[in-house]
Design a protein around this motif. Structure first.
Motif, PDB file in Angstrom:
ATOM      1  N   ASP A  46      43.770  32.576  43.725  1.00 36.14           N
ATOM      2  CA  ASP A  46      43.026  31.631  44.551  1.00 36.14           C
ATOM      3  C   ASP A  46      43.368  31.812  46.028  1.00 36.14           C
ATOM      4  N   ARG A  47      44.252  32.748  46.327  1.00 34.56           N
ATOM      5  CA  ARG A  47      44.602  33.079  47.714  1.00 34.56           C
ATOM      6  C   ARG A  47      43.662  34.143  48.278  1.00 34.56           C
ATOM      7  N   GLY A  48      42.632  34.560  47.488  1.00 38.26           N
ATOM      8  CA  GLY A  48      41.597  35.419  48.034  1.00 38.26           C
ATOM      9  C   GLY A  48      41.731  36.900  47.755  1.00 38.26           C
ATOM     10  N   PHE A  49      42.351  37.287  46.642  1.00 35.85           N
ATOM     11  CA  PHE A  49      42.463  38.709  46.332  1.00 35.85           C
ATOM     12  C   PHE A  49      42.464  38.937  44.830  1.00 35.85           C
ATOM     13  N   SER A  50      42.234  40.194  44.463  1.00 34.90           N
ATOM     14  CA  SER A  50      42.411  40.627  43.081  1.00 34.90           C
ATOM     15  C   SER A  50      43.066  41.997  43.099  1.00 34.90           C
ATOM     16  N   LEU A  51      43.684  42.333  41.970  1.00 31.82           N
ATOM     17  CA  LEU A  51      44.429  43.585  41.832  1.00 31.82           C
ATOM     18  C   LEU A  51      44.370  43.990  40.371  1.00 31.82           C
ATOM     19  N   ARG A  52      44.057  45.243  40.091  1.00 34.91           N
ATOM     20  CA  ARG A  52      43.992  45.738  38.717  1.00 34.91           C
ATOM     21  C   ARG A  52      45.205  46.623  38.458  1.00 34.91           C
ATOM     22  N   VAL A  53      45.933  46.283  37.396  1.00 35.66           N
ATOM     23  CA  VAL A  53      47.184  46.973  37.087  1.00 35.66           C
ATOM     24  C   VAL A  53      47.068  47.599  35.696  1.00 35.66           C
ATOM     25  N   PRO A  54      47.288  48.920  35.580  1.00 32.17           N
ATOM     26  CA  PRO A  54      47.149  49.600  34.287  1.00 32.17           C
ATOM     27  C   PRO A  54      48.232  49.187  33.289  1.00 32.17           C
ATOM     28  N   ALA A  55      47.988  49.526  32.032  1.00 28.61           N
ATOM     29  CA  ALA A  55      48.950  49.270  30.962  1.00 28.61           C
ATOM     30  C   ALA A  55      50.296  49.887  31.322  1.00 28.61           C
TER      31      ALA A  55
END
Length: 188
Positions: A46-55
Motif C-alpha cells: 500500500d506504499r505504492g510498489f510491487s516486486l516479483r520474487v522467484p521461487a
C-alpha cells in the motif's frame, strides 16, 4: 539550505541505504515442497510498489527499516537479500532524484568498507526517472556486490537493494536481476 533539510529529514530514519539490514536479516529456508509449488511471489504494498520474487527466495518479517525483504539460502557466509524501503519526504523540502543521489553517494563512502562503484545508470520505473547503482565492498562476512535502484514519486523515496555475496552462482545473480527489473510503482 535544501540539502541540509533533506539530510536532516532522511537521517532521522536509520539505515538510509538499506545495506546493513540487507546483510543481517535471519530467516528459515523454505522446504522442498514449498520450492516446488511456488514459482514466484509478487509483493504488493500500500506504499505504492510491487516486486516479483522467484521461487527459492523466502519472505522475511520484521526486518528493521524495510517495507519488504526476501532472502535466499546462504552463499559462503552470507545470505543474498533483497529489500524495499520507502520513506515519505516532506514536500516543502522539494527534494529531487539528484539530491538523493548526492546524499546517498556521500553515505556509501562512510558505510561500505572497500567501496568500489562499478556503475551508475539512469533508468525508468514505470516512466519515472530512477537511478541504478552497482557497487562492491565488504559486507558482514565477506565480499559483496550490491545493486540498488532508487526513485522519487509523489514525495516518497523508494529504495530497492539487492545484495549478492561474491562467488554466487550465475543463476542466482540472474534471479537477482529479475527481481530488480520487476520493481514497479503502482501509483499510490
Amino acid at each position: 539550505m535544501k540539502r541540509a533539510l533533506l539530510t536532516l529529514a532522511l537521517l532521522a530514519t536509520p539505515a538510509l541505504t538499506g545495506t546493513a539490514s540487507a546483510q543481517t536479516a535471519p530467516a528459515a529456508a523454505p522446504t522442498t515442497a514449498e520450492q516446488k509449488t511456488i514459482e514466484a511471489i509478487t509483493a504488493r504494498s500500500d506504499r505504492g510498489f510491487s516486486l516479483r520474487v522467484p521461487a527459492g527466495w523466502t519472505p522475511l518479517k520484521n526486518v528493521p527499516d524495510t517495507d519488504v525483504a526476501f532472502a535466499f539460502k546462504t552463499v559462503g557466509a552470507l545470505r543474498p537479500t533483497v529489500t524495499v524501503r520507502t520513506q515519505d519526504v516532506e514536500p516543502s523540502i522539494k527534494a529531487t532524484l539528484a539530491d538523493f543521489r548526492d546524499l546517498f553517494a556521500g553515505q556509501l563512502i562512510k558505510e561500505v568498507p572497500k567501496l568500489k562503484m562499478l556503475g551508475e545508470k539512469t533508468i525508468r520505473v514505470n516512466g519515472t526517472p530512477a537511478i541504478l547503482w552497482t557497487y562492491t565492498g565488504d559486507g558482514e562476512g565477506g565480499g559483496v556486490r550490491w545493486s540498488q535502484v532508487f526513485t522519487v514519486k509523489n514525495n516518497r523515496l523508494y529504495t530497492v537493494t539487492l545484495m549478492i555475496p561474491n562467488g554466487a552462482p550465475a543463476d542466482l545473480i540472474e534471479s537477482g536481476r529479475e527481481i530488480l527489473n520487476s520493481f514497479a510503482l503502482t501509483g499510490k
